[in-house]
Design a protein around this motif. Structure first.
Motif, PDB file in Angstrom:
ATOM      1  N   SER A  87      -1.492  -1.322   4.681  1.00 30.97           N
ATOM      2  CA  SER A  87      -2.012  -0.620   3.509  1.00 30.97           C
ATOM      3  C   SER A  87      -3.009   0.463   3.927  1.00 30.97           C
ATOM      4  CB  SER A  87      -2.668  -1.612   2.553  1.00 30.97           C
ATOM      5  OG  SER A  87      -3.215  -0.948   1.452  1.00 30.97           O
ATOM      6  N   ALA A  88      -3.877   0.142   4.887  1.00 30.93           N
ATOM      7  CA  ALA A  88      -4.856   1.126   5.367  1.00 30.93           C
ATOM      8  C   ALA A  88      -4.149   2.307   6.042  1.00 30.93           C
ATOM      9  CB  ALA A  88      -5.836   0.467   6.338  1.00 30.93           C
ATOM     10  N   ARG A  89      -3.084   2.028   6.774  1.00 32.20           N
ATOM     11  CA  ARG A  89      -2.320   3.117   7.398  1.00 32.20           C
ATOM     12  C   ARG A  89      -1.650   3.993   6.344  1.00 32.20           C
ATOM     13  NH1 ARG A  89       0.243  -0.350  12.410  1.00 32.20           N
ATOM     14  NH2 ARG A  89      -1.639  -0.330  13.685  1.00 32.20           N
ATOM     15  N   GLY A 136       0.829  -1.198   0.000  1.00 30.77           N
ATOM     16  CA  GLY A 136       0.000   0.000   0.000  1.00 30.77           C
ATOM     17  C   GLY A 136       0.862   1.246   0.000  1.00 30.77           C
ATOM     18  N   GLY A 137       0.556   2.178  -0.873  1.00 31.17           N
ATOM     19  CA  GLY A 137       1.324   3.410  -0.955  1.00 31.17           C
ATOM     20  C   GLY A 137       0.951   4.215  -2.179  1.00 31.17           C
ATOM     21  N   LEU A 196      -4.208   6.341   4.993  1.00 29.23           N
ATOM     22  CA  LEU A 196      -4.427   7.486   5.882  1.00 29.23           C
ATOM     23  C   LEU A 196      -3.311   8.510   5.711  1.00 29.23           C
ATOM     24  CD1 LEU A 196      -6.025   8.909   8.085  1.00 29.23           C
ATOM     25  CD2 LEU A 196      -4.740   7.571   9.779  1.00 29.23           C
ATOM     26  N   GLU A 197      -2.073   8.066   5.637  1.00 32.87           N
ATOM     27  CA  GLU A 197      -0.953   8.984   5.443  1.00 32.87           C
ATOM     28  C   GLU A 197      -1.107   9.764   4.135  1.00 32.87           C
ATOM     29  OE1 GLU A 197       3.108   7.593   5.662  1.00 32.87           O
ATOM     30  OE2 GLU A 197       2.556   6.265   7.325  1.00 32.87           O
ATOM     31  N   ALA A 198      -1.484   9.066   3.071  1.00 32.34           N
ATOM     32  CA  ALA A 198      -1.666   9.722   1.775  1.00 32.34           C
ATOM     33  C   ALA A 198      -2.818  10.711   1.822  1.00 32.34           C
ATOM     34  CB  ALA A 198      -1.897   8.681   0.690  1.00 32.34           C
ATOM     35  N   ARG A 243      -9.951  10.943   4.616  1.00 35.72           N
ATOM     36  CA  ARG A 243      -9.375  10.573   5.913  1.00 35.72           C
ATOM     37  C   ARG A 243     -10.341   9.696   6.703  1.00 35.72           C
ATOM     38  NH1 ARG A 243      -6.188  14.193  10.277  1.00 35.72           N
ATOM     39  NH2 ARG A 243      -6.389  12.693  11.962  1.00 35.72           N
ATOM     40  N   ALA A 244     -11.622  10.023   6.667  1.00 32.10           N
ATOM     41  CA  ALA A 244     -12.628   9.247   7.406  1.00 32.10           C
ATOM     42  C   ALA A 244     -12.695   7.812   6.876  1.00 32.10           C
ATOM     43  CB  ALA A 244     -13.994   9.921   7.314  1.00 32.10           C
TER      44      ALA A 244
END
Length: 136
Positions: free
Chosen positions: A125-127, A47-48, A130-132, A91-92
């Motif tokens: 991947s979910a984290r 994820g990225g 969120l960062e993106a 973000r949500a």
């Protein structure tokens, strides 16, 4: 400047197909920059964010949850399970996905190692999502 053909495919559609100068992909081993003439290889994606450069500037940023990239000297084909333009990330939604993945990981603690690893990969991947979303 030299270019290579970049093709970005998701299960739903062809997202991108055009000559680009450079792409940066989130390979499983770390960020990987690709230029024309790159050595052939196939890499797993984590994820990225995939960044695309054309005419000396960044033109596209797409979040991928996972997938593969096939790299040849003149072409890169990205096969992504899920792809979203970074500007459209929420973000949500990312926080809800993290909560669901944390629950799934907790439920997988007594499962086979492969299931735990898959659950951890989805959480990471979910984290990254969120960062993106926060950086957009």
């Amino acid at each position: 400047m030299a270019t290579f053909q970049l093709e970005f495919v998701s299960p739903e559609k062809l997202l991108l197909s055009r000559p680009v100068e450079m792409a940066v992909i989130p390979a499983a081993e770390g960020e990987m920059g690709i230029l024309p003439g790159h050595a052939p290889m196939i890499v797993a994606l984590r994820g990225g964010v995939i960044s695309v450069r054309e005419n000396g500037q960044e033109t596209e940023k797409l979040f991928v949850a996972a997938g593969f990239a096939e790299i040849t000297p003149g072409r890169v084909t990205i096969l992504a399970e899920e792809a979203t333009p970074v500007a459209q990330l929420s973000r949500a939604d990312a926080e809800a996905r993290i909560a669901a993945c944390e629950k799934a990981l907790a439920e997988a603690q007594d499962a086979a190692p492969e299931k735990r690893e898959a659950a951890m990969a989805r959480l990471l991947s979910a984290r990254a999502m969120l960062e993106a979303a926060q950086a957009a």
